[in-house]
Scaffold this active site. Structure first.
Site, short mmCIF file in Angstrom:
data_model
loop_
_atom_site.label_atom_id
_atom_site.label_comp_id
_atom_site.label_asym_id
_atom_site.label_seq_id
_atom_site.Cartn_x
_atom_site.Cartn_y
_atom_site.Cartn_z
N ASP A 226 83.65 36.15 -22.20
CA ASP A 226 85.10 35.53 -21.28
C ASP A 226 84.75 34.28 -21.28
OD1 ASP A 226 86.84 36.32 -19.37
OD2 ASP A 226 85.86 35.25 -18.41
N GLU A 268 85.89 35.43 -26.43
CA GLU A 268 87.21 35.79 -26.61
C GLU A 268 87.51 34.08 -26.89
OE1 GLU A 268 90.38 36.34 -22.74
OE2 GLU A 268 88.42 35.23 -22.62
C1 NOJ Z 1 89.51 36.72 -18.85
C2 NOJ Z 1 89.89 38.05 -18.89
O1 NOJ Z 1 90.27 38.87 -20.00
C3 NOJ Z 1 91.05 38.21 -17.60
O2 NOJ Z 1 91.15 39.44 -17.22
C4 NOJ Z 1 90.43 37.42 -16.20
O3 NOJ Z 1 91.42 37.02 -15.37
C5 NOJ Z 1 89.99 35.85 -17.13
N1 NOJ Z 1 89.12 35.82 -17.92
C6 NOJ Z 1 89.73 35.13 -16.08
O4 NOJ Z 1 88.19 35.89 -15.51
#
Ligand code: NOJ
Length: 604
Positions: A226, A268
């Site tokens: 993430d 991501e």
């Molecule tokens: C990326 C995640 O996909 C999203 O849902 C989240 O709010 C943010 N990171 C912060 O953790």
């Protein structure tokens, strides 16, 4: 699991996935042939009638995922959390949120999924923790300069790193928040209740390794990383994509490689192409990264009826280190992000797909796939055909296989995270709890509500979206060139069409997509394939052979062809009608399904 590198079916190679010894001389790169299904445990199926989905429920519903033909499941965060960011605010990295079950339930789920040939990806969310995490509670009370305090990033003034943008523009005004206990500001790139960890402190990395090994020992096959661009902060930079961040990722890769070289990292990194590609490193960082540059351009191309935005971005991003692969997606649990397009493009997208302010959040659109295209089956099919034929590994968001919609009246991004719609029964068959106690209300509107859109009904209708998706996936799985082949865009003399080949030495497929609402004609330059015979991958029908002149094709509005360019010897001599020779999935026996349903009802 055996991965075929030629045209054999990845689906047909589905066997029990056990812990393997990996032959590093001959890596399989299994993820290149995969199709990933993304889901949230709490949204999938509630086995305990408390209104919240759980691991036992998910385990019961694995056959739906297997029947779809996908080969891996990516689970959204299921760890203990105050749930102020739907689990991306973690308060314990090595546990299961009790609402979703226990670690034993997780173990049971992994075992059952592996037995059905499914790989499991979990989240590694280590840019930040919840402010309820014991590390933060300890840090805010620890003396300044101590290693405990320095698990996070502190400031006396809250003026450092001013070049870093604010990501959650609708809810935050600064990346610093004041902590009255610490009597200092702490750094956060997302919500203010999500303090960023400090990767300059080696103890943080030590903890990250402990987390990785904990989940690796439980048998996971990969991690979705993430928010990776923001791991490290430096003055006079945007705080994104820094060299130091890449060093952290290389250390994470080395750790998993040492423990299980078959396990993958999926980044991501919502960035421009030039900043996204470095997340692959030299093949020594992430195995996969989401193709954020491509995603909005698929929707843009459809809106403008022009294939150029797709061709451009794919050409700019197609050279990757050998072990690496893009993860392709249309929609996910977040807004359809428009951070990485120009202001003009963003405005166009908003005008086309989100005219009402409520449909927008931050710099994006909080809608699911089906509602973005007004439930238009042809556009849903076209986007999925693009998703499954572009270079990369497709990721399908739960519910999009049946055309579920959203509820923009729910807060944050909850509107796209509503309960899975299993049947026309109460709560869409998701839970037998009283409706008011569901974690979120199911969608109930007349067009997309669970009475109209659900798995049970669609299983019984041959032409349903669900059965069409199964067919599309089956065809994709049978042709390795989609996951592993190169791509070449071909002039068609018509900008409303996108023509491209996906080729491996042993297999060549021509894809032609009509982005227009109306019928179009193409003159595709196939001179290098002269003598070959296009054969429709769905029905087996033989098209006229390719000659020296441009190949003429006509396509109805918003339709596509996937044509194998066969040698004269391989091509069928007759045109096989779809009904006979096709791979269209068998329908379940409708009567048997109804009997099972009646039986289930009788048992309460
Ligand atoms: C990326 C995640 O996909 C999203 O849902 C989240 O709010 C943010 N990171 C912060 O953790």
């Amino acid at each position: 699991m055996t991965v075929h590198t030629s045209g054999a079916s990845a689906a047909s190679s589905r066997t029990h996935i056990a812990r393997r010894t990996v032959d590093s001389e001959h890596p399989t790169y299994w993820y290149k042939d995969a199709i990933i299904y993304q889901l949230h445990v709490r949204s999938f199926f509630d086995s305990s009638c408390d209104g919240i989905g759980d691991f036992k429920g998910l385990t019961q519903k694995l056959d739906h995922i297997v029947d779809l033909g996908v080969s891996a499941v990516w689970l959204l965060p299921f760890f203990p959390s105050p749930l102020r960011d739907d689990g991306y605010d973690i308060s314990d990295y090595c546990g299961v949120n009790p609402d979703y079950g226990t670690l034993d339930d997780f173990r049971g789920f992994v075992e059952a999924a592996h037995a059905k040939g499914l790989r499991i990806l979990v989240e590694l969310v280590v840019n930040h923790t919840s402010d309820q995490h014991p590390w933060f509670q300890r840090a805010r009370r620890a003396p300044k300069g101590s290693p405990e305090r320095d698990f996070y990033v502190w400031s006396d003034t809250g003026h450092e790193y001013e070049d870093a943008r604010i990501i959650f523009l609708d809810s935050e005004t600064s990346n610093w928040a004041w902590d009255p206990v610490a009597r200092a500001y702490y750094w956060h790139r997302f919500y203010s209740h999500q303090p960023d960890l400090n990767f300059d402190n080696p103890l943080v990395m030590r903890e990250v390794k402990t987390i990785l090994n904990f989940w690796l020992d439980l048998g996971v096959d990969g991690f979705r990383l993430d928010a990776v661009p923001y791991l490290v902060e430096r003055e006079n930079t945007t705080g994104e994509n820094l060299d130091e961040t890449h060093s952290v990722l290389k250390a994470i890769r080395a750790e998993i490689e040492a423990r299980n070289p078959d396990c993958i990292l999926l980044a991501e990194a919502n960035q421009m192409p030039k900043d996204t590609i470095p997340y692959f490193g030299q093949g020594d960082e992430c195995h996969m990264a989401f193709h954020f540059p491509l995603m909005p351009r698929l929707f843009m191309a459809l809106a403008k009826e022009d294939g150029a935005p797709i061709a451009q971005v794919v050409e700019d991003t197609m050279r990757l280190p050998e072990p690496c692969q893009w993860a392709l997606f249309l929609r996910n649990h977040d807004e359809l992000t428009l951070e990485m397009v120009t202001e003009e493009e963003r405005e166009d997208m908003w005008q086309f797909y989100a005219t009402h302010r409520r449909l927008r959040i931050n710099l994006g659109i909080r809608r699911r796939l089906a509602s973005l295209v007004d439930g238009d089956r042809k556009r849903i099919e076209l986007l999925n055909a693009l998703l499954l034929s572009m270079p990369g590994t497709p990721v399908i968001y739960y519910g999009d296989e049946i055309g579920m919609s959203d509820n923009p009246f729910l807060g944050d991004r909850d509107g796209v995270r509503t309960p899975m719609q299993w049947s026309p029964d109460r709560n869409g068959g998701f839970s037998c709890a009283p409706s008011v106690s569901l974690y979120l209300p199911p969608v109930v509107d007349p067009l997309f509500g669970y009475e109209a859109v659900n798995v049970e009904t669609q299983r019984e209708i041959r032409s349903s979206l669900l059965n069409w998706m199964r067919w599309l996936i089956e065809v994709r799985n049978a042709h390795a060139c989609f996951g592993r082949g190169d791509i070449r865009f071909i002039a068609s003399g018509n900008s409303r069409l996108l023509a491209y080949t996906r080729c491996l030495p042993e297999e060549k497929v021509l894809c032609v997509v009509n982005l227009s609402e109306t019928a179009q004609a193409a003159n595709v330059d196939l001179s290098e394939h002269e003598g070959r015979v296009p054969v429709d991958l769905f029905g087996g029908c033989r098209f006229p052979p390719i000659g020296a002149l441009p190949y003429q094709l006509t396509l109805p509005g918003r339709s596509f062809y996937w044509l194998r360019l066969s040698s004269q010897d391989e091509a069928p001599t007759v045109c096989e009608p779809c009904e006979g020779g096709g791979t269209k999935p068998e329908l379940p026996d409708a009567q048997a399904t109804r009997q099972t349903r009646a039986e289930a009802r009788r048992q309460g």
